[in-house]
Design an enzyme around this catalytic site. Structure first.
Site, PDB file in Angstrom:
ATOM      1  N   TYR A  20      24.544  50.152  35.595  1.00  0.00           N
ATOM      2  CA  TYR A  20      24.051  48.674  35.266  1.00  0.00           C
ATOM      3  C   TYR A  20      22.721  48.557  36.000  1.00  0.00           C
ATOM      4  CZ  TYR A  20      28.310  47.103  33.010  1.00  0.00           C
ATOM      5  OH  TYR A  20      29.315  47.065  32.162  1.00  0.00           O
TER       6      TYR A  20
ATOM      7  N   ARG B 277      38.776  29.224  68.788  1.00  0.00           N
ATOM      8  CA  ARG B 277      39.706  28.954  67.146  1.00  0.00           C
ATOM      9  C   ARG B 277      40.933  28.203  67.634  1.00  0.00           C
ATOM     10  NH1 ARG B 277      39.548  34.666  64.337  1.00  0.00           N
ATOM     11  NH2 ARG B 277      41.403  34.743  65.617  1.00  0.00           N
TER      12      ARG B 277
ATOM     13  N   LYS C  25      50.054  41.125  59.784  1.00  0.00           N
ATOM     14  CA  LYS C  25      49.775  40.233  58.995  1.00  0.00           C
ATOM     15  C   LYS C  25      48.999  40.481  57.733  1.00  0.00           C
ATOM     16  CE  LYS C  25      45.439  39.681  61.739  1.00  0.00           C
ATOM     17  NZ  LYS C  25      44.945  38.922  62.989  1.00  0.00           N
TER      18      LYS C  25
END
Ligand SMILES: *Cc1c(COP(=O)(O)O)cnc(C)c1O
Length: 369
Positions: free
Chosen positions: A261, A130, A35
């Site tokens: 940064y 689920r 998947k």
């Protein structure tokens, strides 16, 4: 010259990991779970390494079409089943086996016109809450399916919430077994963690996991399902994906100088910094803090400062010979054979190997080795 970054998919590692899954469940057949585009690796790119599987399990109908287009004639299982009635036409046409987890999917099957009855996997919600029928409702779903002419063979399926952790699988397995003991059909219960930890009989809480089919995903790609308790070397798995780049600039900085940064890293000694052509737009997690492990010419060192969109900065102190053009391994296997498990990088970013491999960015060129 293209920007020096590349992902490599290791066919030999996929084969090796598949063999490890088989060894952990020697009596079971193995679904290779592909998947999410084979967990970010690319279905077409992993196919050669995984074609020794007994079947492919996935969610997307388009991905099922791609597996058939590769010439695969064996089983394909849709792990979430169909989403609408016309999906069943594709199941008939491509001979896809599909999960049935809710009444709506039974309704769709009942109104589907087909001459070819389908093989279905009836899913139980044994505690994860689920997908699936509760144990109380499982039998009536089974009975409904059993009388449908659209249904051929029926198999029984559940999924564990805690196969990778201390809670284990015993409670859910007990629920599943109690509700299915007199039902015929093949069983499939195990993901990677359950296959590795609970099929081999190594874990103390292991009930006998009767699983005619196991469904390993993450282990096949060379990430430990239960990291950091266990690593890929513990399970003898190999990384199926290497993300590598090169150093495109070097800065020699003195004590007190900052990097990147937000000036989040400040040097406490004079040091050399390598600038690597990989950033969060390539799928390297921005959340990786200073200290995330990285290999430069196969030597383990650390990132320093913030991850930016196209670059990260690394400490070259442990690799004095490194410079412009040196190879950097963000995860996976360096040319020397040294391995940096994706799990270690994921952990520093507060996530799991699954997410990193799935998030490999489109712009990264991929080669199959
Ligand atoms: C994704 C998935 C698996 C594979 O899980 P891993 O943890 O990657 O081994 C197995 N079964 C089902 C139902 C899944 O959705």
């Amino acid at each position: 010259m293209p920007r020096p970054i590349q992902a490599t998919i290791h066919t030999d590692a996929l084969r090796h990991n598949m063999a490890r899954a088989r060894a952990a469940a020697p009596d079971a057949r193995v679904w290779a779970v592909v998947k999410a585009n084979a967990y970010g690796h690319g279905i077409e790119r992993v196919f050669e390494g995984l074609r020794g599987a007994d079947g492919f399990a996935l969610l997307d109908l388009q991905e099922a079409e791609r597996v058939r287009a590769l010439g695969w004639r064996g089983p394909i299982l849709l792990l979430e089943g169909v989403f609408e009635l016309r999906d069943l036409e594709l199941c008939s046409r491509l001979d896809l086996w599909h999960t049935v987890h809710c009444d709506e999917q039974i309704d769709m099957l009942a109104s589907h016109k087909t001459n070819v009855p389908h093989r279905v996997f009836l899913k139980m919600n044994s505690g994860m809450n689920r997908l699936g029928f509760t144990p109380e409702r499982y039998r009536s779903a089974w009975t409904r399916l059993n009388v449908l002419p659209q249904v051929d063979e029926m198999s029984l399926m559940t999924h564990f919430s805690d196969a990778d952790g201390p809670a284990g699988v015993a409670a859910q397995m007990q629920v599943f077994q109690a509700a299915t003991q007199d039902l015929p059909g093949e069983r499939t219960v195990c993901n990677s963690a359950a296959t590795l930890r609970h099929m081999g009989g190594s874990a103390s809480d292991s009930p006998t996991l009767a699983s005619d089919w196991v469904r390993p995903g993450i282990a096949v790609y060379g990430s430990a399902p239960d990291f950091p308790e266990n690593s890929i070397s513990h399970w003898d798995l190999q990384p199926a994906m290497t993300l590598s780049a090169k150093i495109i600039a070097v800065q020699a900085i003195s004590t007190g100088a900052s990097v990147g940064y937000g000036s989040s890293f400040v040097a406490d000694q004079a040091m050399r910094i390598g600038v690597v052509a990989c950033g969060y737009a390539d799928g390297y997690p921005r959340l990786c803090p200073t200290g995330t492990p990285v290999l430069v010419d196969g030597v383990r060192t650390r990132t320093v400062g913030r991850v930016s969109m196209d670059m990260i900065t690394v400490d070259l102190t442990p690799a004095p010979q490194a410079g412009m053009g040196s190879d950097v391994t963000l995860w996976g296997r360096a040319a020397s054979g040294v391995v940096l498990p994706i799990d270690e990088v994921a952990r520093t970013a507060g996530t799991v190997g699954y997410e990193l491999m799935c998030a490999l960015a489109q712009r990264v060129p991929v080669v199959v080795a």
